[in-house]
Design a protein around this motif. Structure first.
Motif, short mmCIF file in Angstrom:
data_model
loop_
_atom_site.label_atom_id
_atom_site.label_comp_id
_atom_site.label_asym_id
_atom_site.label_seq_id
_atom_site.Cartn_x
_atom_site.Cartn_y
_atom_site.Cartn_z
N THR A 35 0.85 -1.18 0.00
CA THR A 35 0.00 0.00 0.00
C THR A 35 0.89 1.23 0.00
N THR A 37 1.14 5.77 -1.09
CA THR A 37 0.42 7.03 -1.30
C THR A 37 -0.15 7.14 -2.70
N ASP A 91 5.20 3.50 8.68
CA ASP A 91 4.17 4.48 9.04
C ASP A 91 2.92 4.15 8.24
N SER A 92 1.78 4.68 8.68
CA SER A 92 0.53 4.44 7.98
C SER A 92 0.46 5.29 6.71
N VAL A 93 -0.42 4.91 5.82
CA VAL A 93 -0.60 5.70 4.60
C VAL A 93 -1.16 7.08 4.95
N HIS A 94 -1.96 7.17 6.02
CA HIS A 94 -2.49 8.46 6.44
C HIS A 94 -1.36 9.37 6.93
N SER A 95 -0.40 8.81 7.64
CA SER A 95 0.76 9.58 8.08
C SER A 95 1.56 10.07 6.88
N HIS A 96 1.76 9.18 5.92
CA HIS A 96 2.50 9.57 4.71
C HIS A 96 1.81 10.71 3.97
N ILE A 97 0.49 10.58 3.81
CA ILE A 97 -0.27 11.61 3.09
C ILE A 97 -0.17 12.94 3.82
N ALA A 98 -0.30 12.91 5.15
CA ALA A 98 -0.21 14.15 5.93
C ALA A 98 1.16 14.77 5.80
N ARG A 101 1.64 16.34 2.35
CA ARG A 101 0.93 17.61 2.31
C ARG A 101 1.68 18.69 3.10
#
Length: 228
Positions: A35, A37, A91-98, A101
């Motif tokens: 999984t 980004t 790290d989670s995909v949400h952490s990567h996206i944040a 950004r």
């Protein structure tokens, strides 16, 4: 195996190490699904192009942030060399996206390459990115250069305190591709435009013939260079 051992180095097979199965230079890169980004990807998606797969300890950390910005800066040059980038951390995909950004907001840099969210440590374990003596919730600063046939061609590890050198990342790709294309080796500190090393002759006859070749600059029978 697609790469050739120009200076007589032995072929080494995959070796088990604590913290993961470490593929060595000359091994097929371990296959994976991950999984990221940019959605779900497979190693096989990169077949036909070169790939720099690199791990970093964690998102939202200062050295890693400088590295990702620097990788993005050389990304256009890498793509001209048919080379892609793929980052990784536990790290989670949400952490990567944040984090992606945040880098765009705070530094004005858009990270265009995918980052693997390796929460289960599957990819990190397959590539030996977890140091036995380290924190097993963080990956090391590892770099795996994988060629178009998905063979591991170079492996570089950096300590956590030291950011990677992007000039060397580019030079490494250029050197490996030059060696493949021209059947040569590259000397210390080589950069594009410099002379390359002609592989040493394997017979006395080849050594004598080489001395008559005016396109090759020889210091001795085993040490010869040429322009390409």
């Amino acid at each position: 195996m697609s790469n050739n051992h120009l200076e007589g180095d032995a072929v080494i097979t995959e070796t088990e190490v604590k913290g993961g199965s470490l593929p060595l230079i000359g091994d097929k890169a371990p296959s994976f699904e991950a999984t990221t980004t940019h959605g779900t990807i497979h190693l096989e998606d990169y077949k036909g192009s070169w790939l720099i797969l690199f791990s970093h300890p964690a998102d939202f950390t200062p050295v890693c942030t400088t590295e990702f910005i620097a990788f993005q800066e050389i990304y256009p040059q890498l793509r001209e060399l048919n080379t892609e980038l793929l980052g990784l951390s536990i790290d989670s995909v949400h952490s990567h996206i944040a984090w992606v950004r945040n880098v765009k907001e705070k530094f004005g840099v858009k990270l265009e390459f995918p980052i693997i969210a390796d929460l289960n440590k599957d990819v990190a374990s397959k590539f030996g990115m977890l140091m036995p003596e380290g924190n097993n919730t963080e990956t090391s600063r590892a770099v795996f250069v994988i060629d178009a046939d998905q063979v591991v061609r170079a492996i570089v590890y950096y300590p956590l305190s030291t950011g990677r050198n992007m000039d060397e990342m580019l030079r490494l790709i250029q050197a490996l591709q030059t060696s493949d294309q021209h059947r040569v080796a590259t000397p210390a500190n080589w950069k594009p435009g410099d002379k390359v090393i002609v592989p040493p002759p394997t017979t006395q006859e080849e050594a004598e013939e080489r001395s008559k070749d005016d396109t090759i600059e020889c210091i001795d029978w085993y040490m010869c260079k040429k322009n390409i």
